[in-house]
Design a protein around this motif. Structure first.
Motif, PDB file in Angstrom:
ATOM      1  N   VAL A  20       0.786  -1.092   0.074  1.00  0.00           N
ATOM      2  CA  VAL A  20      -0.063   0.099  -0.069  1.00  0.00           C
ATOM      3  C   VAL A  20       0.972   1.216   0.263  1.00  0.00           C
ATOM      4  O   VAL A  20       1.730   1.416   0.958  1.00  0.00           O
ATOM      5  CB  VAL A  20      -0.844   0.089   1.362  1.00  0.00           C
ATOM      6  N   GLU A  21       0.861   1.944  -1.073  1.00  0.00           N
ATOM      7  CA  GLU A  21       1.831   3.267  -1.118  1.00  0.00           C
ATOM      8  C   GLU A  21       1.034   4.450  -1.088  1.00  0.00           C
ATOM      9  O   GLU A  21      -0.049   4.455  -1.587  1.00  0.00           O
ATOM     10  CB  GLU A  21       2.364   3.193  -2.633  1.00  0.00           C
ATOM     11  N   PHE A  22       1.366   5.152  -0.252  1.00  0.00           N
ATOM     12  CA  PHE A  22       0.865   6.566  -0.001  1.00  0.00           C
ATOM     13  C   PHE A  22       1.765   7.702  -0.679  1.00  0.00           C
ATOM     14  O   PHE A  22       2.806   8.007  -0.315  1.00  0.00           O
ATOM     15  CB  PHE A  22       0.633   6.824   1.305  1.00  0.00           C
ATOM     16  N   TYR A  23       1.564   8.270  -1.782  1.00  0.00           N
ATOM     17  CA  TYR A  23       2.347   9.344  -2.515  1.00  0.00           C
ATOM     18  C   TYR A  23       3.668   8.717  -2.738  1.00  0.00           C
ATOM     19  O   TYR A  23       4.695   9.171  -2.754  1.00  0.00           O
ATOM     20  CB  TYR A  23       2.574  10.501  -1.746  1.00  0.00           C
ATOM     21  N   GLY A  24       3.567   7.380  -3.002  1.00  0.00           N
ATOM     22  CA  GLY A  24       5.003   6.617  -3.529  1.00  0.00           C
ATOM     23  C   GLY A  24       5.539   6.158  -2.379  1.00  0.00           C
ATOM     24  O   GLY A  24       6.595   5.290  -2.929  1.00  0.00           O
ATOM     25  N   LYS A  25       5.114   6.201  -1.060  1.00  0.00           N
ATOM     26  CA  LYS A  25       6.063   5.556  -0.186  1.00  0.00           C
ATOM     27  C   LYS A  25       4.973   4.315   0.408  1.00  0.00           C
ATOM     28  O   LYS A  25       3.918   4.396   0.764  1.00  0.00           O
ATOM     29  CB  LYS A  25       5.925   6.328   1.001  1.00  0.00           C
ATOM     30  N   ASP A  26       5.783   3.265   0.488  1.00  0.00           N
ATOM     31  CA  ASP A  26       5.299   2.007   0.986  1.00  0.00           C
ATOM     32  C   ASP A  26       5.024   2.256   2.732  1.00  0.00           C
ATOM     33  O   ASP A  26       5.904   2.466   3.271  1.00  0.00           O
ATOM     34  CB  ASP A  26       6.313   0.875   0.633  1.00  0.00           C
ATOM     35  N   LEU A  27       3.733   2.043   3.154  1.00  0.00           N
ATOM     36  CA  LEU A  27       3.360   2.374   4.353  1.00  0.00           C
ATOM     37  C   LEU A  27       4.132   1.232   5.341  1.00  0.00           C
ATOM     38  O   LEU A  27       4.540   1.690   6.338  1.00  0.00           O
ATOM     39  CB  LEU A  27       1.674   2.202   4.534  1.00  0.00           C
ATOM     40  N   ALA A  28       4.109   0.014   4.858  1.00  0.00           N
ATOM     41  CA  ALA A  28       4.662  -0.723   5.479  1.00  0.00           C
ATOM     42  C   ALA A  28       6.381  -0.698   5.945  1.00  0.00           C
ATOM     43  O   ALA A  28       6.765  -1.402   6.771  1.00  0.00           O
ATOM     44  CB  ALA A  28       4.641  -2.322   4.939  1.00  0.00           C
ATOM     45  N   ALA A  29       6.851   0.148   5.204  1.00  0.00           N
ATOM     46  CA  ALA A  29       8.386   0.274   5.291  1.00  0.00           C
ATOM     47  C   ALA A  29       8.688   1.343   5.939  1.00  0.00           C
ATOM     48  O   ALA A  29       9.820   1.687   6.302  1.00  0.00           O
ATOM     49  CB  ALA A  29       9.056   0.267   3.693  1.00  0.00           C
TER      50      ALA A  29
END
Length: 335
Positions: free
Chosen positions: A65-74
Motif C-alpha cells: 500500500v503506497e501513499f504518494y509513492g511511499k510503502d506504508l509498511a516500510a
C-alpha cells in the motif's frame, strides 16, 4: 494525475483459533489526487478492512500500500505518525467526546499535533464555519442532532489540514435527507479544498451521488472498478449488477421468454423511445419495471422489458435500442 494511493496485490489474512480467514485477496487499485473514490460492498465483503490498510491501522499480509509513492509498511514509527497527520477519518458513530464542547472536539487533532493554544481556537472556528456550525461552538454533543454531530466530526477531520479524508460508513446512521446534506457538504469541501476523499459504503445511492470512481469489493476480491457512470450504465461483474440494479421481481410470461434491461441518461429521458419502437418497427415489448436515479448529478433511467417471442423480432428490438444510443443488457431470470 498524481496517485495518492496505489495498492498492489494486497492480501490480508486473519488467524483465529488455528483457522485462517482471507479478508482481502489480491486487491490492486489506485486513488488519484482530488477525486472522490468509492469503495462499496455488502456486509463482510472486506471493504472496512481495506480502508484500514490505507492508514496502516491494519498491516497487509502481502502486497503493498503506497501513499504518494511511499510503502506504508516500510515506514518507521515516526514517519508513519507524520503521514497519519495528513490522513483524517470520519466514522458512522461520530466518535465525539461528550464531555467536551463542540469547539474542544474540533481542537483535538490540533492539540495532538502540538499546535499552540493561541492558534487552535481560530482554526477550529474556521472549520466549524465551513460545515455551517460556528454558532454551536460552545454546545456539548448530546444537544446536537445526528447530522450536526457528523458535521462536527468533519470539522474535526479538516482541522489537521489533511490530504485525504477517509469516510467509513459515515452516513449509515443518518436519514436520507441528512445523508444528502452531508454528501453535498463533502462534495463542496472536495471542490474547494481539492481534498481527496475515500468513501466506504454498502449503499449504491451514496456512490451514485458523490463519487467519481468506484471499486466494488466482493468476498475480499476486487470485482470491478471504474467511473461511476460507466459502472452504472454497464456493470460487468455479478457483484456490480446486484448493487446497481434492483432485483427484478417479474418473470417472463413464458419459460423461454427473454428479458433485457435498457439504460438511458438524462439527455434521452424526454424521448418516447417505446412509442418510437412501435411506430418505426411495429414491434411491441412488455415493460416489467422502470426507475430513474441521479448519478453524478445526471439523471439516469432504466427499464426491464420482455421481448417478443420471435427471435428475429427480438433482434430487431435490441438493434433499435442500441441504434438509438441506449445501453442494452440481458437479464437472467434469477437476477
Amino acid at each position: 494525475m498524481t496517485k495518492v494511493y496505489e495498492l498492489k496485490n494486497v492480501y490480508k489474512t486473519y488467524h483465529n483459533d488455528g483457522k485462517e480467514f482471507e479478508a482481502l485477496k489480491n486487491v490492486s487499485l489506485d486513488v488519484e489526487e482530488g477525486e472522490i473514490f468509492g469503495i462499496i460492498g455488502m456486509s463482510g465483503a472486506g471493504k472496512s478492512t481495506l480502508v484500514r490498510t490505507l492508514n496502516r491501522l491494519e498491516d497487509v499480509t502481502s502486497g503493498t500500500v503506497e501513499f504518494y509513492g511511499k510503502d506504508l509498511a516500510a515506514l518507521s514509527a515516526g514517519d508513519l505518525r507524520h503521514i497519519r497527520h495528513s490522513i483524517s477519518m470520519i466514522f458512522q458513530s461520530f466518535n465525539l467526546v461528550n464531555q467536551r464542547t463542540v469547539l474542544s472536539n474540533v481542537e483535538q487533532p490540533l492539540r495532538i499535533a502540538g499546535v499552540p493554544r493561541s492558534k487552535r481556537r481560530g482554526i477550529a472556528l474556521e472549520m466549524l464555519s465551513i460545515v455551517g456550525l460556528e454558532e454551536k461552538w460552545n454546545v456539548f454533543p448530546a444537544r446536537l442532532s445526528g447530522g450536526q454531530k457528523q458535521r462536527v466530526a468533519i470539522a474535526r477531520a479538516l482541522a489537521a489540514n489533511p490530504n485525504v479524508l477517509l469516510c467509513d460508513e459515515a452516513t449509515s446512521a443518518l436519514d436520507p435527507k441528512i445523508t444528502g446534506e452531508i454528501l453535498d457538504l463533502l462534495k463542496k469541501i472536495n471542490k474547494e479544498r481539492n481534498l481527496t476523499i475515500v468513501i466506504i459504503t454498502h449503499e449504491m445511492s451514496v456512490v451514485e451521488k458523490i463519487c467519481d470512481r468506484v471499486a466494488i469489493i466482493d468476498n475480499g476480491e476486487l470485482a470491478e472498478i471504474g467511473e461511476v457512470r460507466e459502472v452504472f450504465s454497464n456493470p460487468k461483474s455479478n457483484a456490480a449488477k446486484k448493487l446497481v440494479f434492483p432485483s427484478n421481481p417479474f418473470a417472463p410470461s413464458s419459460e423461454d421468454g427473454r428479458l433485457i434491461r435498457i439504460v438511458f441518461d438524462g439527455t434521452k429521458s424526454s424521448e418516447p423511445f417505446i412509442a418510437n419502437l412501435v411506430e418505426q418497427t411495429g414491434k411491441k415489448v412488455n415493460i416489467l419495471s422502470a426507475n430513474t436515479r441521479s448519478v453524478g448529478g445526471i439523471g439516469y433511467g432504466q427499464m426491464v422489458l420482455e421481448l417478443p417471442p420471435d427471435p428475429e423480432d427480438q433482434n430487431t428490438v435490441i438493434n433499435f435500442f442500441k441504434g438509438n444510443g441506449l445501453t442494452v443488457s440481458e437479464v437472467k431470470i434469477d437476477e
